[in-house]
Design a protein around this motif. Structure first.
Motif, PDB file in Angstrom:
ATOM      1  N   ARG A   1     -37.789  15.047  -8.981  1.00  0.00           N
ATOM      2  CA  ARG A   1     -37.194  16.076  -8.098  1.00  0.00           C
ATOM      3  C   ARG A   1     -37.200  17.464  -8.736  1.00  0.00           C
ATOM      4  O   ARG A   1     -37.059  18.465  -8.039  1.00  0.00           O
ATOM      5  N   ILE A   2     -37.343  17.534 -10.046  1.00  0.00           N
ATOM      6  CA  ILE A   2     -37.343  18.833 -10.734  1.00  0.00           C
ATOM      7  C   ILE A   2     -38.735  19.460 -10.593  1.00  0.00           C
ATOM      8  O   ILE A   2     -39.734  18.912 -11.037  1.00  0.00           O
ATOM      9  N   ASN A   3     -38.772  20.632  -9.950  1.00  0.00           N
ATOM     10  CA  ASN A   3     -40.052  21.266  -9.651  1.00  0.00           C
ATOM     11  C   ASN A   3     -40.750  21.822 -10.892  1.00  0.00           C
ATOM     12  O   ASN A   3     -41.959  21.702 -11.031  1.00  0.00           O
ATOM     13  N   LYS A   4     -39.983  22.437 -11.782  1.00  0.00           N
ATOM     14  CA  LYS A   4     -40.535  22.974 -13.015  1.00  0.00           C
ATOM     15  C   LYS A   4     -39.523  22.780 -14.147  1.00  0.00           C
ATOM     16  O   LYS A   4     -38.309  22.880 -13.939  1.00  0.00           O
ATOM     17  N   ARG A   5     -40.065  22.544 -15.353  1.00  0.00           N
ATOM     18  CA  ARG A   5     -39.227  22.470 -16.546  1.00  0.00           C
ATOM     19  C   ARG A   5     -39.741  23.524 -17.521  1.00  0.00           C
ATOM     20  O   ARG A   5     -40.860  23.422 -18.033  1.00  0.00           O
ATOM     21  N   ILE A   6     -38.944  24.533 -17.757  1.00  0.00           N
ATOM     22  CA  ILE A   6     -39.298  25.584 -18.707  1.00  0.00           C
ATOM     23  C   ILE A   6     -38.856  25.141 -20.097  1.00  0.00           C
ATOM     24  O   ILE A   6     -37.705  24.751 -20.296  1.00  0.00           O
ATOM     25  N   VAL A   7     -39.766  25.192 -21.049  1.00  0.00           N
ATOM     26  CA  VAL A   7     -39.432  24.817 -22.420  1.00  0.00           C
ATOM     27  C   VAL A   7     -39.599  26.022 -23.334  1.00  0.00           C
ATOM     28  O   VAL A   7     -40.513  26.830 -23.160  1.00  0.00           O
TER      29      VAL A   7
ATOM     30  N   VAL B   1     -34.739  22.672  -1.456  1.00  0.00           N
ATOM     31  CA  VAL B   1     -34.156  23.390  -2.599  1.00  0.00           C
ATOM     32  C   VAL B   1     -35.081  23.247  -3.799  1.00  0.00           C
ATOM     33  O   VAL B   1     -35.433  22.145  -4.209  1.00  0.00           O
ATOM     34  N   LYS B   2     -35.475  24.372  -4.365  1.00  0.00           N
ATOM     35  CA  LYS B   2     -36.329  24.387  -5.551  1.00  0.00           C
ATOM     36  C   LYS B   2     -35.454  24.245  -6.798  1.00  0.00           C
ATOM     37  O   LYS B   2     -34.468  24.968  -6.954  1.00  0.00           O
ATOM     38  N   ILE B   3     -35.836  23.331  -7.684  1.00  0.00           N
ATOM     39  CA  ILE B   3     -35.018  23.027  -8.864  1.00  0.00           C
ATOM     40  C   ILE B   3     -35.818  23.309 -10.138  1.00  0.00           C
ATOM     41  O   ILE B   3     -36.924  22.797 -10.315  1.00  0.00           O
ATOM     42  N   ILE B   4     -35.228  24.112 -11.016  1.00  0.00           N
ATOM     43  CA  ILE B   4     -35.877  24.466 -12.276  1.00  0.00           C
ATOM     44  C   ILE B   4     -34.926  24.169 -13.431  1.00  0.00           C
ATOM     45  O   ILE B   4     -33.754  24.568 -13.413  1.00  0.00           O
ATOM     46  N   ASP B   5     -35.440  23.461 -14.403  1.00  0.00           N
ATOM     47  CA  ASP B   5     -34.646  23.095 -15.584  1.00  0.00           C
ATOM     48  C   ASP B   5     -35.172  23.870 -16.789  1.00  0.00           C
ATOM     49  O   ASP B   5     -36.382  24.067 -16.939  1.00  0.00           O
TER      50      ASP B   5
END
Length: 419
Positions: A188-194, A162-166
């Motif tokens: 575990r979070i694949n990408k964090r968009i800021v 499962v791909k996780i994006i925050d």
């Protein structure tokens, strides 16, 4: 017996309650209990809808704290609309103060307000397992969350595929923000968009302080928020009363009290200016001078735009912001921002650019109010300068829109392969 129980309850919390107040307190407590019971029943009745949604195949699941009136929700809607053809599911997991963007959420995705299912301990535990099971059963699946504690609690239950994006727009200023609760899940979070450049440094500092390897900073992706642009600068009346708009939710960090104090100071100097206060503010609880119009909640963006078209100045008095989307929404209509210097605003707005005014952020509300009033007075006395700032504000937004990569980068991050 009930009075004895109530007395024990109040005493245990260090409260002193007179005998005459028992009736009113007990009524208030009963009303709250009844409200919770009704909310529980409403949530349970919603279960078949949730079950049906989770039974279908899906590759995109979104989690949003609320659909209320706010900049974060506005950006979330813009992002959701990019994936409408994928027929995603969107769970609202927090408490929405207003109906705000509900219609926009529901138009962009199959939106389910979990309500007590994401808040009441017993119900939440069951729902976390059910949602995790549904997501894990999909071969290619991505979850995307903004300010959703429910999503973070879901992470330990998710399979490795499962791909996780925050998505994060801002840190809180009390040292107890949701960003701290995400720390155990950073690997575990694949990408964090800021939503602001400043957040990259804030995350780096946060990781350092908590002994998290700095290579995870590489997973941060800055995406500049989408700005609406009509490519039409409305004509404004500069010969009569100036209009100042304030658009915000009723939240402590927005510091609406500074707006009220600034309006009072403008009134004391007989400045030809009227303030329009848009948001969930109760006129019965706010003592505002006669030059302040309490507009209330406006969920229709077309109506908000009409206020912008007639406005000359926008005030933003916030203690903190990520990007300050409302600033750019107003500049789209040639509204000149006067704002505290928060978030990323200094990259785009300044006296040097002659497109707005930034005031150094301070804790002294009286001083801040005076500084805001002084800037308003300056523009009241120099309409030619205000016109110039208005034109430049409009041109700033035009340039930002022409160089925007909002759609391209969001699609790449969410639909691209996970690392």
């Amino acid at each position: 017996m009930y009075q004895i129980w109530l007395k024990r309850l109040t005493n245990s919390k260090g409260l002193t309650v007179s005998k005459n107040h028992y009736f009113y307190l007990s009524k208030e407590i009963m009303n709250k209990r009844i409200k919770r019971i009704l909310e529980n029943i409403k949530s349970i009745l919603k279960y078949p809808t949730i079950h049906a949604a989770l039974s279908k195949k899906n590759k995109l699941y979104f989690f949003s704290y609320s659909w209320s009136f706010g900049g974060g929700e506005r950006v979330f809607v813009d992002m959701l609309n990019l994936f409408k053809e994928e027929h995603p599911i969107c769970f609202v997991t927090g408490t929405s103060v207003t109906e705000g963007f509900r219609k926009e959420y529901e138009a962009a995705a199959h939106t389910i307000n979990l309500n007590r299912w994401s808040q009441k301990k017993g119900l939440k535990g069951y729902m976390l397992k059910k949602v995790a099971k549904a997501i894990n059963s999909q071969k290619e699946v991505t979850i995307v969350g903004w300010s959703s504690e429910f999503m973070y609690e879901l992470i330990p239950l998710l399979a490795t595929h499962v791909k996780i994006i925050d998505i994060t727009h801002n840190f809180t200023d009390n040292g107890k923000g949701l960003e701290l609760k995400t720390l155990p899940y950073v690997p575990r979070i694949n990408k964090r968009i800021v939503g602001s450049k400043g957040l990259i440094q804030q995350f780096e500092d946060l990781y350092k302080d908590n002994n998290i390897p700095l290579n995870y900073v590489d997973r941060l992706v800055f995406i500049r928020n989408r700005i609406p642009f009509d490519n039409f600068l409305p004509k404004k009346d500069y010969d009569n009363q100036l209009q100042v708009v304030f658009v915000a939710r009723n939240s402590p960090e927005k510091r609406s009290e500074i707006l009220i104090k600034a309006a009072e100071k403008c009134q004391q100097e007989n400045l030809p200016v009227v303030f329009k206060m848009i948001g969930d503010y109760d006129p019965k609880k706010i003592k505002a001078p006669s030059n302040v119009e309490m507009v209330g909640i406006v969920n229709d963006k077309n109506i908000v735009n009409e206020y912008y078209k007639n406005a000359h100045i926008l005030l933003l008095t916030s203690q903190r912001e990520g990007w300050g989307l409302v600033i750019f929404e107003a500049m789209n209509f040639g509204v000149v921002p006067i704002s505290t210097n928060v978030g990323d605003l200094s990259y785009y707005v300044s006296n040097e650019k002659a497109n707005g005014v930034l005031i150094e952020n301070r804790d002294d509300s009286e001083l801040l109010a005076q500084l805001f009033a002084d800037e308003i007075k300056r523009f009241c006395n120099d309409s030619a300068q205000l016109k110039k700032y208005s034109q430049n504000a409009f041109e700033t937004v035009k340039e930002l829109v022409e160089t925007s990569d909002f759609e391209e980068v969001y699609r790449s991050v969410i639909l691209g392969k996970s690392e």
